[in-house]
Design an enzyme around this catalytic site. Structure first.
Site: not given
Length: 158
Positions: A78-79, A114, A129
């Site tokens: 990914c950029h 993304m 969590d």
């Protein structure tokens, strides 16, 4: 047939060259859905879960935004992108599941789905969590792209 964009002609992994692409306004929304068992849902007060670690949904929002900003560091090809905006909304649906929507925006040559997917995913993992002390029956059911605009083609899930 489409080809994988992250493979060169020799089949080796490569970053996509975006130097010739046009800068456009791009948006993407991704969604993660988290199932919380009753022993967790009973802790819901005022639209959030309060734990010793703090407000669960508020912490998940911050974690998701932070993660979206780090997508280029987390996913190898990914950029690295400087987001114009990232918003995370968390709500319960009719099935009492937690719905996390992450919308990211940028004006650039590439991106931004993304970043939205990572933001929604990390928000979901943060909820897990922070609530796992109450139950390990928490399930992150799905993460998917809902919509994107800009770039080669727009997408909207029906």
């Amino acid at each position: 047939m489409s080809e994988f964009s992250h493979l060169d002609k020799a089949g080796k992994a490569t970053m996509v060259d975006v130097s010739a692409k046009t800068i456009t306004h791009r948006t993407a929304t991704a969604r993660s859905i988290v199932y919380l068992p009753d022993e967790v849902l009973t802790q819901l007060v005022g639209g959030d879960l309060q734990t010793k670690k703090g407000a669960v949904f508020q912490t998940a929002i911050i974690a998701g935004i932070m993660a979206a900003k780090k997508t280029g560091d987390l996913i190898p090809l990914c950029h690295p992108l400087g987001l114009d905006n990232c918003r995370i909304d968390i709500r319960l649906n009719e099935q009492q599941e937690v719905v996390i929507d992450c919308t990211a925006t940028i004006t650039a040559k590439t991106g931004i789905e993304m970043e939205a997917l990572v933001g929604a995913s990390i928000a979901a993992l943060t909820i897990y969590d922070m609530c796992k002390a109450l139950s390990h029956d928490i399930v992150i059911k799905e993460t998917k792209l809902i919509a994107k605009t800009g770039g080669k083609r727009d997408f909207k899930r029906a």
